[in-house]
Design a protein around this motif. Structure first.
Motif, short mmCIF file in Angstrom:
data_model
loop_
_atom_site.label_atom_id
_atom_site.label_comp_id
_atom_site.label_asym_id
_atom_site.label_seq_id
_atom_site.Cartn_x
_atom_site.Cartn_y
_atom_site.Cartn_z
N HIS A 1 77.44 31.72 14.75
CA HIS A 1 76.63 30.89 15.52
C HIS A 1 76.21 29.79 14.61
O HIS A 1 75.46 29.59 14.06
CB HIS A 1 75.29 31.69 16.06
N ASP A 2 77.13 28.69 15.01
CA ASP A 2 76.89 27.24 14.31
C ASP A 2 75.83 26.55 14.79
O ASP A 2 75.31 25.41 14.17
CB ASP A 2 78.24 26.53 14.44
N GLN A 3 75.02 26.89 15.87
CA GLN A 3 73.96 26.18 16.13
C GLN A 3 72.55 26.41 15.46
O GLN A 3 71.55 25.73 15.60
CB GLN A 3 73.43 26.46 17.80
N ILE A 4 72.70 27.38 14.48
CA ILE A 4 71.65 27.78 13.63
C ILE A 4 71.47 26.66 12.42
O ILE A 4 72.49 26.73 11.79
CB ILE A 4 71.72 29.16 12.75
N LYS A 5 70.66 26.03 12.62
CA LYS A 5 70.30 24.82 11.56
C LYS A 5 69.58 25.29 10.08
O LYS A 5 69.79 24.54 9.34
CB LYS A 5 69.61 23.65 12.29
N TYR A 6 68.68 26.22 10.24
CA TYR A 6 67.89 26.56 8.93
C TYR A 6 67.01 27.83 9.41
O TYR A 6 66.81 28.47 10.48
CB TYR A 6 66.64 25.38 9.22
N LEU A 7 67.02 28.51 8.15
CA LEU A 7 66.15 29.89 8.29
C LEU A 7 64.66 29.24 7.42
O LEU A 7 64.86 29.08 6.21
CB LEU A 7 66.70 30.84 7.66
N PHE A 8 63.30 29.53 8.17
CA PHE A 8 62.13 29.19 7.47
C PHE A 8 61.83 30.57 6.92
O PHE A 8 61.61 31.59 7.81
CB PHE A 8 61.36 28.66 8.28
N CYS A 9 61.42 30.84 5.86
CA CYS A 9 60.71 32.18 5.21
C CYS A 9 59.55 31.83 4.43
O CYS A 9 58.97 30.82 4.02
CB CYS A 9 61.75 32.70 4.27
N GLY A 10 58.97 33.17 4.34
CA GLY A 10 57.86 33.16 3.29
C GLY A 10 57.93 34.31 1.96
O GLY A 10 58.95 34.21 1.42
N HIS A 11 57.01 34.99 1.99
CA HIS A 11 56.95 36.07 1.25
C HIS A 11 56.90 36.16 -0.32
O HIS A 11 56.04 36.71 -1.01
CB HIS A 11 58.15 37.30 1.39
N THR A 12 57.74 34.90 -0.87
CA THR A 12 57.69 34.90 -2.16
C THR A 12 56.43 34.04 -3.08
O THR A 12 56.45 34.06 -4.14
CB THR A 12 58.79 34.08 -2.66
N HIS A 13 55.62 33.40 -2.19
CA HIS A 13 54.47 32.74 -2.50
C HIS A 13 54.90 31.45 -3.39
O HIS A 13 54.01 30.77 -4.11
CB HIS A 13 53.48 33.57 -3.35
N ARG A 14 56.07 31.12 -3.30
CA ARG A 14 56.59 29.95 -4.06
C ARG A 14 57.52 29.09 -3.30
O ARG A 14 57.96 29.61 -2.32
CB ARG A 14 57.26 30.33 -5.39
N ASN A 15 57.84 27.84 -3.65
CA ASN A 15 58.84 26.96 -3.26
C ASN A 15 60.20 27.57 -3.62
O ASN A 15 60.35 27.94 -4.75
CB ASN A 15 58.81 25.52 -3.73
N SER A 16 61.23 27.66 -3.03
CA SER A 16 62.51 28.13 -3.33
C SER A 16 63.41 27.62 -2.22
O SER A 16 62.96 27.53 -1.06
CB SER A 16 62.68 29.63 -3.58
N LYS A 17 64.79 27.44 -2.63
CA LYS A 17 65.87 26.95 -1.54
C LYS A 17 66.93 27.85 -1.74
O LYS A 17 67.46 28.31 -2.80
CB LYS A 17 66.35 25.78 -1.71
N GLY A 18 67.81 28.30 -0.70
CA GLY A 18 68.72 29.00 -0.70
C GLY A 18 69.68 28.84 0.48
O GLY A 18 69.42 27.70 1.00
N VAL B 1 74.35 28.34 5.78
CA VAL B 1 72.98 27.75 6.61
C VAL B 1 71.87 27.68 5.58
O VAL B 1 71.43 28.70 4.76
CB VAL B 1 72.59 29.07 7.76
N PRO B 2 71.35 26.59 5.54
CA PRO B 2 70.11 26.70 4.64
C PRO B 2 68.99 27.30 4.93
O PRO B 2 68.72 27.53 5.88
CB PRO B 2 70.00 24.90 4.41
#
Length: 252
Positions: free
Chosen positions: A183-200, A205-206
């Protein structure tokens, strides 16, 4: 479309630190309400309260109800699925006959899908075939509209974390990956849990995590000047993807 993201507020009226956490959340809500133009939505990526009970969710809603824009939430490992469904009802659940807390929001330029990554056996993430199949069906309903997924546990490694991998095992992430792959329409995944800034990313998909709103629980580096100030994320869709900005409350 503009999305404000908050996460990991961990409110608990029985915890001595609750007063500072309430203050941190109130400051974030006030700051979001001052933005011109207002965000289209606010998403909370889980652990709204610490070990969810009705009393705790009522306290969270006392503050979150002050938001001037719509709020949507995903469930964290410290949330209670039954209580969160009761206090944060949504329009269209994907799995109404199960305990899983997954739903879609269709009313904006970008489609929002909340998925449930709670594990029954640990504080780490899980994503089973049932949840993956419901996500697949939801995505296939409209392949043309830009879509974001928001969830609690990040499905990528965070090397600077004490727990770099946030799921029970890679098989659970593979359930998610097999759906995302088609599914190419997915542009981003927003997450939490880690209590910190991170990127992956997951299959290109970012994805990113937002730091804990509660300053006493926040981990990792923070922007200069934010050592004692709550921070949250703003995500702006430019028609192709999302641009992320870390916002320090009270500082434009």
């Amino acid at each position: 479309m503009i999305i404000a993201q908050i996460s990991d507020t961990h409110l608990d009226p029985d915890d001595p630190k609750v007063f500072s956490r309430i203050k941190d959340l109130e400051r974030c809500v006030s700051d979001i309400n001052s933005i011109k133009p207002l965000p289209d939505v606010v998403i909370h990526t889980g652990d709204i309260v610490h070990n969810g009970t009705s009393k705790k969710y009522r306290e969270a809603l006392r503050i979150l109800d002050r938001l001037s824009c719509p709020l949507y939430v995903s469930a964290g490992n410290r949330d209670d699925r039954v209580e969160i469904r009761s206090y944060f009802p949504q329009e269209r659940y994907l799995l109404p006959d199960t305990s899983f807390f997954q739903y879609t929001v269709e009313k904006f330029a970008v489609r929002l899908i909340a998925i449930d990554t709670i594990s029954e056996t640990s504080n780490m993430g899980n994503f089973c075939e049932v949840r993956a199949e419901s996500l697949r069906r939801a995505l296939e309903e409209d392949c043309s509209k830009p879509t974001v997924i928001f969830m609690h546990h990040p499905p990528y490694k965070i090397v600077e974390s004490k727990y770099p991998f946030q799921f029970d095992n890679w098989d659970t992430v593979n359930h998610l990956a097999r759906v995302i792959k088609k599914h190419d329409q997915i542009k981003y995944l927003f997450c939490g849990h880690t209590h910190r800034n991170s990127k992956g990313e997951i299959l290109g998909v970012p994805a990113s995590t937002s730091p804990s709103i509660a300053i006493d629980l926040r981990l990792g580096d923070v922007p200069e000047g934010a050592e004692f100030i709550p921070i949250y994320h703003m995500h702006k869709f430019d028609g192709i993807g999302f641009n992320r900005k870390t916002v320090i409350c009270g500082i434009l």
